[in-house]
Scaffold this motif. Sequence first.
Motif, PDB file in Angstrom:
ATOM      1  N   MET A   1       0.820  -1.196   0.000  1.00  0.00           N
ATOM      2  CA  MET A   1       0.000   0.000   0.000  1.00  0.00           C
ATOM      3  C   MET A   1       0.866   1.262   0.000  1.00  0.00           C
ATOM      4  O   MET A   1       0.621   2.167  -0.751  1.00  0.00           O
ATOM      5  CB  MET A   1      -0.939  -0.033   1.198  1.00  0.00           C
ATOM      6  CG  MET A   1      -1.578   1.314   1.472  1.00  0.00           C
ATOM      7  SD  MET A   1      -3.106   1.212   2.338  1.00  0.00           S
ATOM      8  CE  MET A   1      -4.194   1.798   1.084  1.00  0.00           C
ATOM      9  N   ILE A   2       1.899   1.333   0.871  1.00  0.00           N
ATOM     10  CA  ILE A   2       2.810   2.475   0.895  1.00  0.00           C
ATOM     11  C   ILE A   2       4.108   2.062   0.229  1.00  0.00           C
ATOM     12  O   ILE A   2       4.736   1.083   0.628  1.00  0.00           O
ATOM     13  CB  ILE A   2       3.105   2.947   2.342  1.00  0.00           C
ATOM     14  CG1 ILE A   2       1.841   3.326   3.076  1.00  0.00           C
ATOM     15  CG2 ILE A   2       4.137   4.070   2.332  1.00  0.00           C
ATOM     16  CD1 ILE A   2       1.373   4.736   2.939  1.00  0.00           C
ATOM     17  N   ASP A   3       4.491   2.816  -0.783  1.00  0.00           N
ATOM     18  CA  ASP A   3       5.769   2.615  -1.451  1.00  0.00           C
ATOM     19  C   ASP A   3       6.729   3.652  -0.873  1.00  0.00           C
ATOM     20  O   ASP A   3       6.640   4.836  -1.197  1.00  0.00           O
ATOM     21  CB  ASP A   3       5.601   2.795  -2.963  1.00  0.00           C
ATOM     22  CG  ASP A   3       6.901   2.636  -3.716  1.00  0.00           C
ATOM     23  OD1 ASP A   3       7.852   2.041  -3.172  1.00  0.00           O
ATOM     24  OD2 ASP A   3       6.972   3.118  -4.860  1.00  0.00           O
ATOM     25  N   LEU A   4       7.627   3.220   0.008  1.00  0.00           N
ATOM     26  CA  LEU A   4       8.490   4.124   0.762  1.00  0.00           C
ATOM     27  C   LEU A   4       9.800   4.400   0.031  1.00  0.00           C
ATOM     28  O   LEU A   4      10.493   3.476  -0.386  1.00  0.00           O
ATOM     29  CB  LEU A   4       8.784   3.539   2.145  1.00  0.00           C
ATOM     30  CG  LEU A   4       9.680   4.363   3.058  1.00  0.00           C
ATOM     31  CD1 LEU A   4       9.029   5.699   3.408  1.00  0.00           C
ATOM     32  CD2 LEU A   4       9.993   3.572   4.330  1.00  0.00           C
ATOM     33  N   ASP A   5      10.128   5.677  -0.111  1.00  0.00           N
ATOM     34  CA  ASP A   5      11.426   6.127  -0.617  1.00  0.00           C
ATOM     35  C   ASP A   5      12.022   7.021   0.468  1.00  0.00           C
ATOM     36  O   ASP A   5      11.776   8.221   0.499  1.00  0.00           O
ATOM     37  CB  ASP A   5      11.256   6.884  -1.933  1.00  0.00           C
ATOM     38  CG  ASP A   5      12.573   7.427  -2.484  1.00  0.00           C
ATOM     39  OD1 ASP A   5      13.647   7.150  -1.891  1.00  0.00           O
ATOM     40  OD2 ASP A   5      12.533   8.132  -3.508  1.00  0.00           O
ATOM     41  N   ASN A   6      12.768   6.420   1.377  1.00  0.00           N
ATOM     42  CA  ASN A   6      13.343   7.143   2.498  1.00  0.00           C
ATOM     43  C   ASN A   6      14.765   7.567   2.149  1.00  0.00           C
ATOM     44  O   ASN A   6      15.664   6.752   2.079  1.00  0.00           O
ATOM     45  CB  ASN A   6      13.332   6.275   3.755  1.00  0.00           C
ATOM     46  CG  ASN A   6      13.722   7.041   4.997  1.00  0.00           C
ATOM     47  OD1 ASN A   6      14.178   8.182   4.924  1.00  0.00           O
ATOM     48  ND2 ASN A   6      13.559   6.398   6.136  1.00  0.00           N
ATOM     49  N   GLN A   7      14.948   8.868   1.946  1.00  0.00           N
ATOM     50  CA  GLN A   7      16.250   9.415   1.576  1.00  0.00           C
ATOM     51  C   GLN A   7      16.995   9.965   2.793  1.00  0.00           C
ATOM     52  O   GLN A   7      17.912  10.767   2.650  1.00  0.00           O
ATOM     53  CB  GLN A   7      16.055  10.501   0.516  1.00  0.00           C
ATOM     54  CG  GLN A   7      15.363   9.983  -0.730  1.00  0.00           C
ATOM     55  CD  GLN A   7      15.014  11.069  -1.732  1.00  0.00           C
ATOM     56  OE1 GLN A   7      15.502  12.188  -1.671  1.00  0.00           O
ATOM     57  NE2 GLN A   7      14.142  10.729  -2.668  1.00  0.00           N
TER      58      GLN A   7
END
Length: 139
Positions: A1-7
């Motif tokens: 459900m959440i596509d995380l892109d943690n920079q």
Amino acid sequence: MIDLDNQTDFNIDISSVENIAKDLTKKDIELIIVDNNAIKELNKEHRNIDKATDVLSFPLEFEMPDMPLGSIVISIDFVEEKAKEYNHSLEDEFKLLFIHGLLHLVGFDHEVDDGEHRKKEEELINKYNLPKSLIVRNS
């Protein structure tokens, strides 16, 4: 459900924001965590405002089956600053900003509505037992 892109170095329990998202949509959401420099560039590019901000929302312009709802970008620098200022946890502040951004994705807009965005925000803050600081600072 959440596509995380943690920079960033921030660790978030993604299931906690997925639960919030499920209250408002069945669609996927891209969640991007950045620093103030990155969000400032996005704010300048997309809103012509040359300063950092806490959260930006980018809804997809066309509704299509199996397409994500859109993207939420959150500045970890703002999360840290506001959590300290209002004396609550980083995770709680993150959830508050996520709620704010998510409401924009599903069509709420506090800049033009008659308080509907704020009312829904308050409802979710109460439901998830989050600090009232977002309500206070946006009133």
